[in-house]
Design a protein around this motif. Structure first.
Motif, PDB file in Angstrom:
ATOM      1  N   UNK A   1       0.823  -1.214   0.000  1.00 14.60           N
ATOM      2  CA  UNK A   1       0.000   0.000   0.000  1.00 14.60           C
ATOM      3  C   UNK A   1       0.856   1.262   0.000  1.00 14.60           C
ATOM      4  N   UNK A   2       2.154   1.122   0.312  1.00 11.25           N
ATOM      5  CA  UNK A   2       3.065   2.264   0.285  1.00 11.25           C
ATOM      6  C   UNK A   2       3.762   2.416  -1.064  1.00 11.25           C
ATOM      7  N   UNK A   3       3.492   1.494  -1.992  1.00 14.15           N
ATOM      8  CA  UNK A   3       4.055   1.548  -3.338  1.00 14.15           C
ATOM      9  C   UNK A   3       2.952   1.987  -4.294  1.00 14.15           C
ATOM     10  N   UNK A   4       3.233   2.984  -5.116  1.00 17.60           N
ATOM     11  CA  UNK A   4       2.239   3.459  -6.080  1.00 17.60           C
ATOM     12  C   UNK A   4       1.659   2.278  -6.860  1.00 17.60           C
ATOM     13  N   UNK A   5       0.335   2.234  -6.983  1.00 18.28           N
ATOM     14  CA  UNK A   5      -0.328   1.078  -7.588  1.00 18.28           C
ATOM     15  C   UNK A   5       0.139   0.797  -9.007  1.00 18.28           C
ATOM     16  N   UNK A   6       0.570   1.824  -9.731  1.00 21.66           N
ATOM     17  CA  UNK A   6       0.999   1.567 -11.105  1.00 21.66           C
ATOM     18  C   UNK A   6       2.290   0.762 -11.168  1.00 21.66           C
ATOM     19  N   UNK A   7       3.003   0.653 -10.027  1.00 20.46           N
ATOM     20  CA  UNK A   7       4.202  -0.171  -9.984  1.00 20.46           C
ATOM     21  C   UNK A   7       3.924  -1.579  -9.463  1.00 20.46           C
ATOM     22  N   UNK A   8       2.654  -1.898  -9.181  1.00 23.75           N
ATOM     23  CA  UNK A   8       2.308  -3.260  -8.799  1.00 23.75           C
ATOM     24  C   UNK A   8       2.322  -4.142 -10.050  1.00 23.75           C
ATOM     25  N   UNK A   9       2.659  -5.394  -9.875  1.00 21.32           N
ATOM     26  CA  UNK A   9       2.647  -6.337 -11.001  1.00 21.32           C
ATOM     27  C   UNK A   9       1.247  -6.421 -11.598  1.00 21.32           C
ATOM     28  N   UNK A  10       1.168  -6.370 -12.934  1.00 24.43           N
ATOM     29  CA  UNK A  10      -0.128  -6.445 -13.596  1.00 24.43           C
ATOM     30  C   UNK A  10       0.019  -6.916 -15.037  1.00 24.43           C
ATOM     31  N   UNK A  11      -1.049  -7.478 -15.563  1.00 31.30           N
ATOM     32  CA  UNK A  11      -1.104  -7.847 -16.979  1.00 31.30           C
ATOM     33  C   UNK A  11      -1.816  -6.729 -17.715  1.00 31.30           C
ATOM     34  N   UNK A  12      -1.164  -6.236 -18.779  1.00 32.70           N
ATOM     35  CA  UNK A  12      -1.695  -5.085 -19.507  1.00 32.70           C
ATOM     36  C   UNK A  12      -1.757  -5.394 -20.998  1.00 32.70           C
ATOM     37  N   UNK A  13      -2.597  -4.631 -21.712  1.00 32.58           N
ATOM     38  CA  UNK A  13      -2.543  -4.640 -23.172  1.00 32.58           C
ATOM     39  C   UNK A  13      -1.232  -3.986 -23.585  1.00 32.58           C
ATOM     40  N   UNK A  14      -0.519  -4.594 -24.532  1.00 32.31           N
ATOM     41  CA  UNK A  14       0.794  -4.055 -24.898  1.00 32.31           C
ATOM     42  C   UNK A  14       1.096  -4.417 -26.345  1.00 32.31           C
ATOM     43  N   UNK A  15       1.005  -3.435 -27.223  1.00 33.42           N
ATOM     44  CA  UNK A  15       1.253  -3.652 -28.648  1.00 33.42           C
ATOM     45  C   UNK A  15       2.740  -3.504 -28.933  1.00 33.42           C
ATOM     46  N   UNK A  16       3.363  -4.541 -29.465  1.00 33.42           N
ATOM     47  CA  UNK A  16       4.777  -4.497 -29.809  1.00 33.42           C
ATOM     48  C   UNK A  16       5.056  -5.493 -30.923  1.00 33.42           C
ATOM     49  N   UNK A  17       6.073  -5.202 -31.717  1.00 37.70           N
ATOM     50  CA  UNK A  17       6.500  -6.135 -32.758  1.00 37.70           C
ATOM     51  C   UNK A  17       7.443  -7.200 -32.208  1.00 37.70           C
ATOM     52  N   UNK A  18       7.873  -7.047 -30.949  1.00 42.64           N
ATOM     53  CA  UNK A  18       8.787  -8.022 -30.349  1.00 42.64           C
ATOM     54  C   UNK A  18       8.032  -9.301 -30.004  1.00 42.64           C
ATOM     55  N   UNK A  19       8.719 -10.416 -30.102  1.00 40.77           N
ATOM     56  CA  UNK A  19       8.067 -11.708 -29.892  1.00 40.77           C
ATOM     57  C   UNK A  19       7.858 -11.987 -28.405  1.00 40.77           C
ATOM     58  N   UNK A  20       6.894 -12.864 -28.083  1.00 41.17           N
ATOM     59  CA  UNK A  20       6.695 -13.251 -26.682  1.00 41.17           C
ATOM     60  C   UNK A  20       7.985 -13.785 -26.065  1.00 41.17           C
ATOM     61  N   UNK A  21       8.180 -13.454 -24.798  1.00 43.20           N
ATOM     62  CA  UNK A  21       9.401 -13.834 -24.105  1.00 43.20           C
ATOM     63  C   UNK A  21      10.438 -12.737 -24.063  1.00 43.20           C
ATOM     64  N   UNK A  22      10.237 -11.669 -24.858  1.00 44.47           N
ATOM     65  CA  UNK A  22      11.156 -10.529 -24.847  1.00 44.47           C
ATOM     66  C   UNK A  22      10.923  -9.692 -23.595  1.00 44.47           C
ATOM     67  N   UNK A  23      12.000  -9.154 -23.052  1.00 47.10           N
ATOM     68  CA  UNK A  23      11.938  -8.235 -21.913  1.00 47.10           C
ATOM     69  C   UNK A  23      12.219  -6.830 -22.426  1.00 47.10           C
ATOM     70  N   UNK A  24      11.309  -5.904 -22.160  1.00 49.38           N
ATOM     71  CA  UNK A  24      11.472  -4.513 -22.578  1.00 49.38           C
ATOM     72  C   UNK A  24      11.467  -3.637 -21.335  1.00 49.38           C
ATOM     73  N   UNK A  25      12.533  -2.866 -21.165  1.00 44.31           N
ATOM     74  CA  UNK A  25      12.666  -1.971 -20.015  1.00 44.31           C
ATOM     75  C   UNK A  25      12.387  -0.546 -20.472  1.00 44.31           C
ATOM     76  N   UNK A  26      11.340   0.045 -19.930  1.00 44.89           N
ATOM     77  CA  UNK A  26      10.996   1.445 -20.191  1.00 44.89           C
ATOM     78  C   UNK A  26      11.578   2.260 -19.038  1.00 44.89           C
ATOM     79  N   UNK A  27      12.795   2.767 -19.240  1.00 49.02           N
ATOM     80  CA  UNK A  27      13.505   3.445 -18.160  1.00 49.02           C
ATOM     81  C   UNK A  27      12.794   4.705 -17.670  1.00 49.02           C
ATOM     82  N   UNK A  28      12.343   5.610 -18.558  1.00 44.49           N
ATOM     83  CA  UNK A  28      11.728   6.848 -18.055  1.00 44.49           C
ATOM     84  C   UNK A  28      10.513   6.611 -17.167  1.00 44.49           C
ATOM     85  N   UNK A  29       9.704   5.596 -17.503  1.00 48.58           N
ATOM     86  CA  UNK A  29       8.487   5.341 -16.739  1.00 48.58           C
ATOM     87  C   UNK A  29       8.662   4.303 -15.645  1.00 48.58           C
ATOM     88  N   UNK A  30       9.874   3.716 -15.539  1.00 43.80           N
ATOM     89  CA  UNK A  30      10.196   2.756 -14.476  1.00 43.80           C
ATOM     90  C   UNK A  30       9.350   1.484 -14.573  1.00 43.80           C
TER      91      UNK A  30
END
Length: 220
Positions: free
Chosen positions: A59-88
């Motif tokens: 509850x002390x961690x912003x909810x947007x940083x909680x683990x979640x499944x989201x819609x995510x459009x990408x050309x990368x194949x399943x199993x790829x790890x993508x790090x969005x540094x600015x948004x953490x």
């Protein structure tokens, strides 16, 4: 791989991290994703290989940083790890235009990097070996350079670590790892590595198969 201001350092020990922690502002969220499922109830205590991981006061961690499944459009194949540094955020790409999204801590100013790598290997409850360069700046960690800090709840690498190599097969010395410092998630606090809540790195670790097919893309 191209690195920006890359240094051969990883996370500091828990007490040292707090002393050097930077809370650089997070860039505005430009993504438009729908959360399909959130796992805010997955941060309780865990018994893992003889170690008792404590519950996270999520509850002390912003909810947007909680683990979640989201819609995510990408050309990368399943199993790829993508790090969005600015948004953490770290995304683990799933089939069907979905991804598991985790909150992360990233490199502080002067330590951030970007580029492509792959997960060469991974380890449960790893030993931490600080680089000699870190020991020069932080004499308190010099004792761990040769023999390392053994696994445990205070180890800066946490419950799991994944080791990133470049396309030439050389160790980048950057890691994706757990951390006892859950309060640093969502900040720029590390010495270049990607840190996660221990409960999250355990979840990600179980999904990742090491090898050159498991790509890691770090965006700045």
């Amino acid at each position: 791989m191209r690195f920006r201001n890359a240094v051969l350092l990883c996370s500091l020990a828990a007490t040292l991290v707090l002393a050097s922690c930077s809370t650089a502002p997070i860039a505005p969220i430009g993504e438009k994703v729908a959360t399909n499922q959130i796992f805010s109830d997955s941060y309780g205590p865990i018994e893992d290989h003889g170690y008792a991981l404590p519950a996270i006061p999520i509850n002390k961690v912003n909810e947007r940083f909680h683990r979640q499944i989201v819609d995510y459009a990408t050309a990368e194949k399943p199993g790829t790890i993508i790090v969005n540094t600015p948004n953490r955020f770290l995304y683990f790409v799933l089939p069907g235009g979905k991804a598991v999204r985790y909150g992360i801590g990233v490199g502080k100013a002067g330590f951030a990097w970007e580029g492509r790598a792959y997960v060469a290997w991974k380890q449960e409850w790893p030993t931490w070996h600080p680089p000699k360069e870190m020991a020069v700046r932080k004499p308190d960690v010099a004792q761990y350079v040769e023999n390392g800090m053994g696994p445990g709840l205070r180890n800066p690498l946490g419950a799991r670590a994944m080791y990133l190599f470049n396309d030439e097969g050389k160790d980048t010395l950057f890691r994706i790892h757990g951390s006892p410092e859950w309060a640093s998630i969502g900040t720029a606090a590390s010495s270049g590595c990607i840190r996660m809540i221990n409960q999250d790195i355990i979840d990600l670790y179980a999904r990742v198969r090491p090898g050159k097919n498991t790509r890691v893309i770090v965006q700045q």
